[in-house]
Design an enzyme around this catalytic site. Structure first.
Site, PDB file in Angstrom:
ATOM      1  N   ASP A  48     -17.271   6.963  -1.600  1.00 57.37           N
ATOM      2  CA  ASP A  48     -16.025   6.833  -0.828  1.00 57.37           C
ATOM      3  C   ASP A  48     -15.784   8.191  -0.162  1.00 57.37           C
ATOM      4  O   ASP A  48     -16.474   9.175  -0.464  1.00 57.37           O
ATOM      5  CB  ASP A  48     -14.889   6.481  -1.806  1.00 57.37           C
ATOM      6  CG  ASP A  48     -13.572   6.147  -1.128  1.00 57.37           C
ATOM      7  OD1 ASP A  48     -13.554   5.968   0.110  1.00 57.37           O
ATOM      8  OD2 ASP A  48     -12.556   6.077  -1.832  1.00 57.37           O
TER       9      ASP A  48
ATOM     10  N   ARG B  71     -13.334  -8.831   1.666  1.00 55.00           N
ATOM     11  CA  ARG B  71     -11.936  -8.544   1.310  1.00 55.00           C
ATOM     12  C   ARG B  71     -11.090  -9.785   1.599  1.00 55.00           C
ATOM     13  O   ARG B  71     -10.244 -10.175   0.795  1.00 55.00           O
ATOM     14  CB  ARG B  71     -11.402  -7.361   2.139  1.00 55.00           C
ATOM     15  CG  ARG B  71     -11.917  -5.994   1.731  1.00 55.00           C
ATOM     16  CD  ARG B  71     -11.348  -5.536   0.395  1.00 55.00           C
ATOM     17  NE  ARG B  71      -9.899  -5.473   0.376  1.00 55.00           N
ATOM     18  CZ  ARG B  71      -9.174  -4.454   0.838  1.00 55.00           C
ATOM     19  NH1 ARG B  71      -9.768  -3.387   1.325  1.00 55.00           N
ATOM     20  NH2 ARG B  71      -7.850  -4.470   0.774  1.00 55.00           N
TER      21      ARG B  71
ATOM     22  N   GLN C 170     -10.099  -4.064  -3.470  1.00 56.26           N
ATOM     23  CA  GLN C 170     -11.407  -3.638  -2.963  1.00 56.26           C
ATOM     24  C   GLN C 170     -12.504  -3.915  -3.992  1.00 56.26           C
ATOM     25  O   GLN C 170     -13.573  -4.422  -3.650  1.00 56.26           O
ATOM     26  CB  GLN C 170     -11.377  -2.144  -2.615  1.00 56.26           C
ATOM     27  CG  GLN C 170     -12.663  -1.642  -2.011  1.00 56.26           C
ATOM     28  CD  GLN C 170     -12.928  -2.208  -0.625  1.00 56.26           C
ATOM     29  OE1 GLN C 170     -12.084  -2.098   0.250  1.00 56.26           O
ATOM     30  NE2 GLN C 170     -14.084  -2.822  -0.419  1.00 56.26           N
TER      31      GLN C 170
ATOM     32  N   ARG D 248       0.886  -1.177   0.000  1.00 53.06           N
ATOM     33  CA  ARG D 248       0.000   0.000   0.000  1.00 53.06           C
ATOM     34  C   ARG D 248       0.916   1.217   0.000  1.00 53.06           C
ATOM     35  O   ARG D 248       1.713   1.414   0.922  1.00 53.06           O
ATOM     36  CB  ARG D 248      -0.911   0.000   1.230  1.00 53.06           C
ATOM     37  CG  ARG D 248      -1.601   1.340   1.422  1.00 53.06           C
ATOM     38  CD  ARG D 248      -2.712   1.310   2.423  1.00 53.06           C
ATOM     39  NE  ARG D 248      -3.873   0.617   1.871  1.00 53.06           N
ATOM     40  CZ  ARG D 248      -5.089   0.676   2.404  1.00 53.06           C
ATOM     41  NH1 ARG D 248      -5.311   1.395   3.490  1.00 53.06           N
ATOM     42  NH2 ARG D 248      -6.101   0.021   1.865  1.00 53.06           N
TER      43      ARG D 248
ATOM     44  N   CYS E 260     -16.273   1.340   0.573  1.00 50.01           N
ATOM     45  CA  CYS E 260     -15.083   0.540   0.900  1.00 50.01           C
ATOM     46  C   CYS E 260     -14.680   0.681   2.365  1.00 50.01           C
ATOM     47  O   CYS E 260     -13.976  -0.169   2.896  1.00 50.01           O
ATOM     48  CB  CYS E 260     -13.933   0.908  -0.023  1.00 50.01           C
ATOM     49  SG  CYS E 260     -13.347   2.608   0.142  1.00 50.01           S
TER      50      CYS E 260
ATOM     51  N   HIS F 105      -7.365   0.702  -6.475  1.00 55.60           N
ATOM     52  CA  HIS F 105      -7.582  -0.160  -5.309  1.00 55.60           C
ATOM     53  C   HIS F 105      -8.243  -1.467  -5.792  1.00 55.60           C
ATOM     54  O   HIS F 105      -9.399  -1.761  -5.485  1.00 55.60           O
ATOM     55  CB  HIS F 105      -8.485   0.567  -4.299  1.00 55.60           C
ATOM     56  CG  HIS F 105      -8.436   0.003  -2.918  1.00 55.60           C
ATOM     57  ND1 HIS F 105      -7.632  -1.056  -2.546  1.00 55.60           N
ATOM     58  CD2 HIS F 105      -9.119   0.346  -1.788  1.00 55.60           C
ATOM     59  CE1 HIS F 105      -7.813  -1.326  -1.266  1.00 55.60           C
ATOM     60  NE2 HIS F 105      -8.703  -0.497  -0.782  1.00 55.60           N
TER      61      HIS F 105
HETATM   62  N1  NVA Z   1     -10.032   6.427  -1.458  1.00 57.18           N
HETATM   63  C1  NVA Z   1      -9.655   6.078  -0.099  1.00 57.18           C
HETATM   64  C2  NVA Z   1      -9.874   4.615   0.124  1.00 57.18           C
HETATM   65  C3  NVA Z   1      -9.517   4.126   1.484  1.00 57.18           C
HETATM   66  C4  NVA Z   1      -9.672   2.655   1.620  1.00 57.18           C
HETATM   67  C5  NVA Z   1      -8.197   6.446   0.123  1.00 57.18           C
HETATM   68  O1  NVA Z   1      -7.380   6.262  -0.791  1.00 57.18           O
HETATM   69  O2  NVA Z   1      -7.869   6.939   1.217  1.00 57.18           O
HETATM   70  N1   CP Z   2     -11.151  -0.342   2.426  1.00 55.14           N
HETATM   71  C1   CP Z   2      -9.885  -0.360   2.856  1.00 55.14           C
HETATM   72  O1   CP Z   2      -8.943  -0.566   2.087  1.00 55.14           O
HETATM   73  O2   CP Z   2      -9.746  -0.157   4.200  1.00 55.14           O
HETATM   74  P1   CP Z   2      -8.398   0.098   4.996  1.00 55.14           P
HETATM   75  O3   CP Z   2      -7.885   1.451   4.581  1.00 55.14           O
HETATM   76  O4   CP Z   2      -8.798   0.051   6.437  1.00 55.14           O
HETATM   77  O5   CP Z   2      -7.408  -0.977   4.654  1.00 55.14           O
END
Ligand code: NVA
Ligand code: CP
Length: 311
Positions: A227, A295, A141, A111, A267, A138
């Protein structure tokens, strides 16, 4: 047995488009099989002695827990690294980190911020690399989201997904998925927060319709999803985003204009009163808890596929 010896051709999962529609059909079947085993308390350990390295340069709850618990359940083990507690935070080149880490483990999940970082890591890795979220995509997800849709409503082919909110990593990945799996996305983003077509890649125009008004995007939709207004890494824009996104809150009126059996997904993490009302996310059409749990099941199927192929 962290062998590193890939009997299979090396495959990465960096964008949704890295797998074919047939491979997704296989993954959805495997996710259902693996989930059924989990629910029946039956051991299923095809990845005994395999190791997953997880590298987090951004915060996480679901991704961390789902990959870590999932890998243990499959019989493997996990190494957890963050920028702060590894040499990644002290500017060791990504190429060198990839060469070293991938000699010791069987699979890597990352990540991070820019997609270029994960692409660069993968280019120097001996083992499969999975995108656990970048600024651009992502895919894990959306894999889980579509699996969740299928569980509740059957095939997503020909259906309409309404995206209400930011043109972010989730929106980009929904667009890639629509093109590949044959469904439509009605996209409504505030002005200035549209998706960047050069990120999503070449696609057929038929799978996306753009709407200025989020209500119109929801009309007749089979699934309404949104989101956070401010994704990780964009916190400096928070105040400006709060103003720009004020009308992009999925509320009961938006759900009413969608199909009567429409589902709501998010998500997570969610901000009630911002991108979604409490009535919707905690209401009867919301499947966000199944979505979060899935997930784990979907990613177990993905890890099995990347390490063992279509078994
Ligand atoms: N769009 C959000 C998703 C978090 C799971 C982010 O990138 O922070
Ligand atoms: N939806 C998701 O990726 O959650 P986290 O940021 O908690 O991993």
């Amino acid at each position: 047995m962290a062998t590193n010896a890939q009997a299979l051709p090396l495959r990465h999962y960096l964008q949704f488009t890295d797998l074919t529609a047939d491979e997704y059909a296989h993954l959805f079947k495997r996710a259902a099989f693996i989930k059924a085993k989990f629910k029946a308390y039956e051991k299923y350990q095809p990845l005994t002695d395999r190791t997953l390295a997880m590298i987090f340069e951004k915060a996480s709850t679901r991704t961390r827990v789902s990959f870590e618990a999932g890998m243990y359940q499959l019989g493997g083990s996990v190494v957890h690294l963050t920028t702060g507690d590894s040499q990644l935070g002290r500017a060791e080149p990504i190429e060198d980190s990839a060469r070293v880490i991938s000699r010791m483990v069987d699979l890597v999940m990352i990540r991070t911020y820019g997609q270029d970082k994960i692409e660069n890591f993968a280019a120097h890795s001996r083992v499969p690399v999975i995108n656990g979220l970048t600024n651009e995509f992502h895919p894990c997800q959306i894999l889980a989201d579509i699996f969740t849709y299928i569980e509740h409503r059957g095939s997503i082919q020909g259906k309409t997904v309404a995206w209400v909110g930011d043109g972010n990593n989730m929106a980009n990945t929904w667009l890639q998925a629509a093109d590949l799996l044959g469904f439509k996305v009605n996209l409504s983003t505030p002005s200035g927060y549209e998706v960047d077509p050069s990120v999503v890649g070449v696609r057929s125009a038929a799978s996306t319709q753009f709407f200025k008004d989020p209500m119109q995007a929801c009309e007749g939709a089979d699934l309404v999803t949104t989101d956070v207004w401010t994704s990780m890494g964009y916190e400096a824009e928070n105040e400006a985003r709060k103003k720009a996104f004020a009308d992009w809150c999925v509320d009961e009126d938006m759900m009413k204009i969608a199909k009567p059996d429409a589902l709501f997904m998010h998500c997570l993490p969610a901000h009630r009163g911002e991108e979604v009302s409490a009535e919707v996310i905690d209401g009867p059409q919301s499947v966000v808890w199944d979505e979060a749990e899935n997930r784990m099941h979907a990613q177990k199927a993905l890890m099995e596929f990347l390490l063992l192929g279509q078994i």
